[in-house]
Design a protein around this motif. Structure first.
Motif, PDB file in Angstrom:
ATOM      1  N   GLN A  64      12.350  41.205   6.719  1.00 50.63           N
ATOM      2  CA  GLN A  64      13.870  41.225   7.181  1.00 50.63           C
ATOM      3  C   GLN A  64      14.489  42.109   8.228  1.00 50.63           C
ATOM      4  O   GLN A  64      13.676  43.324   8.516  1.00 50.63           O
ATOM      5  N   GLY A  65      15.326  41.735   9.188  1.00 53.66           N
ATOM      6  CA  GLY A  65      15.470  42.564  10.352  1.00 53.66           C
ATOM      7  C   GLY A  65      14.602  42.282  11.598  1.00 53.66           C
ATOM      8  O   GLY A  65      15.151  42.862  12.659  1.00 53.66           O
ATOM      9  N   GLY A 174      24.483  42.102  12.544  1.00 58.48           N
ATOM     10  CA  GLY A 174      23.402  41.366  12.375  1.00 58.48           C
ATOM     11  C   GLY A 174      22.853  40.564  13.283  1.00 58.48           C
ATOM     12  O   GLY A 174      21.788  39.908  13.458  1.00 58.48           O
ATOM     13  N   SER A 175      23.749  40.167  14.378  1.00 59.77           N
ATOM     14  CA  SER A 175      23.403  39.231  15.523  1.00 59.77           C
ATOM     15  C   SER A 175      22.807  39.946  16.253  1.00 59.77           C
ATOM     16  O   SER A 175      22.720  41.472  16.438  1.00 59.77           O
ATOM     17  N   VAL A 176      22.268  39.333  17.428  1.00 58.31           N
ATOM     18  CA  VAL A 176      21.165  39.971  18.503  1.00 58.31           C
ATOM     19  C   VAL A 176      22.142  40.035  19.842  1.00 58.31           C
ATOM     20  O   VAL A 176      22.664  38.888  20.158  1.00 58.31           O
ATOM     21  N   CYS A 177      21.979  41.229  20.635  1.00 61.99           N
ATOM     22  CA  CYS A 177      22.453  41.211  21.964  1.00 61.99           C
ATOM     23  C   CYS A 177      21.388  41.324  22.870  1.00 61.99           C
ATOM     24  O   CYS A 177      20.404  42.301  22.724  1.00 61.99           O
ATOM     25  N   LEU A 193      18.990  44.104  21.063  1.00 59.88           N
ATOM     26  CA  LEU A 193      19.456  44.953  19.982  1.00 59.88           C
ATOM     27  C   LEU A 193      20.282  44.305  18.972  1.00 59.88           C
ATOM     28  O   LEU A 193      20.981  43.386  19.389  1.00 59.88           O
ATOM     29  N   GLN A 194      20.038  44.821  17.863  1.00 59.75           N
ATOM     30  CA  GLN A 194      20.750  44.144  16.612  1.00 59.75           C
ATOM     31  C   GLN A 194      21.979  44.827  16.522  1.00 59.75           C
ATOM     32  O   GLN A 194      22.115  46.235  16.464  1.00 59.75           O
TER      33      GLN A 194
END
Length: 202
Positions: A64-65, A174-177, A193-194
């Motif tokens: 997770q993550g 929780g989305s990713v940049c 980065l999350q």
């Protein structure tokens, strides 16, 4: 046992061994731009053609993550890759909560981002003016005050205003940049980065 999490996608395998997305079941996958009809080509650089469903699961599932890079082909035959964060199943909301007329975000709401404060242009790009303590950017130790922000999620900051660049860094928790940074030694670095809730700057 380690909890292994997926990315919230439902696939259908066709007779040629291709896996096509038939449902996007998570906000993280939707934020990454994945849509029904996309065909999965690879996972973290490994081809999935001819895999069985259990083999695909082995490639996609993970802690997770953690991040997984999916390579996909659109129905127009364009190819792209997406970074998606693995997570426990969190369904997409059916509808967004309607805003009351004339009301803005609640004063008690938290902004979700990566902890980068954007400043005006240098060399044509926005740059990192400050980092918020405890944020994803600070914890990563990869982002430095003064870094040029070359691009955010594939879009050049030259094409965006300071506010648009800041808005592009923010999103659903929780989305990713995905940022491309210009470092002081002239090199460029890709950083994923999350996003997470951070306290608003007042």
């Amino acid at each position: 046992a380690t909890n292994r999490c997926g990315v919230g996608l439902t696939f259908k395998k066709d007779g040629e061994g291709h896996f096509t997305i038939v449902a996007v079941n998570s906000q993280a996958a939707a934020d990454a731009g994945l849509v029904a009809g996309d065909t999965l080509i690879g996972v973290n650089g490994q081809s999935v053609k001819g895999q069985e469903h259990n083999g695909l699961s082995t490639l996609v599932l993970g802690p997770q993550g953690s991040l997984v890079r999916l390579e996909l082909r659109r129905q127009d035959d364009s190819v792209f890759s997406a970074l998606v964060v693995r997570h426990k199943p969190v369904p997409l909301p059916d509808t967004a909560a309607p805003q009351q007329p004339g009301s803005g975000p609640s004063s008690g709401s938290k902004q979700c981002g990566v902890g980068v404060v954007v400043s005006s242009r240098r060399q044509g790009y926005c740059y990192v003016e400050n980092l918020i303590s405890g944020s994803a950017a600070t914890r990563s130790r990869l982002v430095t005050i003064g870094d040029l922000i070359i691009a955010v999620n594939g879009k050049s900051s030259m094409e965006m205003s300071e506010k648009e660049t800041q808005d592009a860094l923010d999103g659903h928790p929780g989305s990713v940049c995905l940022m491309v940074l210009g470092k002081s030694d002239g090199t460029r670095m890709e950083v994923a980065l999350q996003r997470a809730p951070i306290m608003e700057i007042v």
